[in-house]
Write a protein that holds these residues in place. Structure first.
Motif, PDB file in Angstrom:
ATOM      1  N   THR A  67       0.830  -1.206   0.000  1.00  0.00           N
ATOM      2  CA  THR A  67       0.000   0.000   0.000  1.00  0.00           C
ATOM      3  C   THR A  67       0.867   1.260   0.000  1.00  0.00           C
ATOM      4  N   ASP A 112       2.024   3.541  -2.897  1.00  0.00           N
ATOM      5  CA  ASP A 112       1.359   4.580  -3.675  1.00  0.00           C
ATOM      6  C   ASP A 112      -0.056   4.126  -4.020  1.00  0.00           C
ATOM      7  N   ASN A 113      -0.153   3.079  -4.769  1.00  0.00           N
ATOM      8  CA  ASN A 113      -1.433   2.459  -5.099  1.00  0.00           C
ATOM      9  C   ASN A 113      -1.420   1.046  -4.536  1.00  0.00           C
ATOM     10  N   GLY A 141      -5.803   1.194  -9.222  1.00  0.00           N
ATOM     11  CA  GLY A 141      -5.718   2.639  -9.362  1.00  0.00           C
ATOM     12  C   GLY A 141      -6.372   3.337  -8.190  1.00  0.00           C
ATOM     13  N   ASP A 142      -6.563   4.656  -8.344  1.00  0.00           N
ATOM     14  CA  ASP A 142      -7.142   5.473  -7.273  1.00  0.00           C
ATOM     15  C   ASP A 142      -8.590   5.104  -6.979  1.00  0.00           C
ATOM     16  N   GLU A 143      -9.324   4.650  -7.978  1.00  0.00           N
ATOM     17  CA  GLU A 143     -10.735   4.316  -7.784  1.00  0.00           C
ATOM     18  C   GLU A 143     -10.934   2.891  -7.277  1.00  0.00           C
TER      19      GLU A 143
END
Length: 167
Positions: A78, A80-81, A113-115
Motif C-alpha cells: 500500500t 502509492d497504489n 488505481g485510485d478508484e
C-alpha cells in the motif's frame, strides 16, 4: 512297517494350472514400483495461477471481483497504489534427505488505481536469472533501479536473502 509311495500325478489338470499361472502373471504385471522407487520430489508452495480464474479479472475490475476470482492474496502493498501479490514457488529435490532446489518462482501482481479498479496485471517470474514479466514480456533494463519485488526475486534466485535497499 511298510512305507507306501504316493506319486504325484501331473497329467490331471494342466489347463487349470496353466490358467492359474497366467492369471497370477497378469495380476503381478499390474504391480509396478516405478512411481514408488522414484526418489525425486516436486514441492509446490503458494498460489498456483489458474489461467481461467485470471481471465475473470480484466483491467477495470473492482477489488471485490479480484478477491472473488483469485482469492486472498499472499501479501499486499500500500505504498502509492494498492497492489495484491500472489506468490508461488516450485522446488525439486532428488532425494528426501537433499535440500530442495528452486526451479520456478512466480509472482502475480494485480495493481489498483485510485478508484480501486485494476489498472495492470503482471505475472513476474525468473527467466535466465532475471525478473521477467510473462504477460508483457519485458525485463528491467540494466541501468534501472530494481523495485522491492525485483530485489526479492533476484535475492531468492541466487540462493541468498534479498539485498537491503536501506544500506
Amino acid at each position: 512297517m511298510l512305507l507306501r509311495y504316493r506319486g504325484i500325478k501331473t497329467g490331471r489338470r494342466p489347463a487349470a494350472a496353466l490358467a492359474a499361472a497366467l492369471g497370477a502373471a497378469v495380476v503381478l504385471a499390474g504391480c509396478t514400483a516405478t512411481d514408488t522407487l522414484n526418489p525425486r520430489e516436486t514441492l509446490t508452495q503458494g498460489y498456483v495461477i489458474d489461467p481461467e480464474a485470471l481471465e475473470l479479472v480484466p483491467v477495470g475490475s473492482s477489488r471485490e471481483q479480484v478477491l472473488l476470482a483469485l482469492g486472498t492474496p499472499s501479501t499486499t502493498a500500500t505504498f502509492d497504489n494498492e497492489v495484491f501479490y500472489y506468490i508461488s514457488q516450485t522446488r525439486v529435490r532428488n532425494a528426501a534427505f537433499m535440500r530442495p532446489r528452486l526451479v520456478n518462482q512466480r509472482v502475480l501482481a494485480v495493481y489498483f488505481g485510485d478508484e480501486g479498479r485494476v489498472t495492470q496485471i503482471a505475472d513476474y517470474g525468473l527467466k535466465d536469472g532475471k525478473v521477467f514479466d510473462f504477460i508483457s514480456r519485458t525485463t528491467p533494463t540494466g541501468g534501472k533501479d530494481q523495485s522491492f519485488l525485483g530485489q526479492l526475486l533476484s535475492g531468492v534466485a541466487s540462493g541468498g536473502l534479498p539485498s537491503n535497499p536501506f544500506q
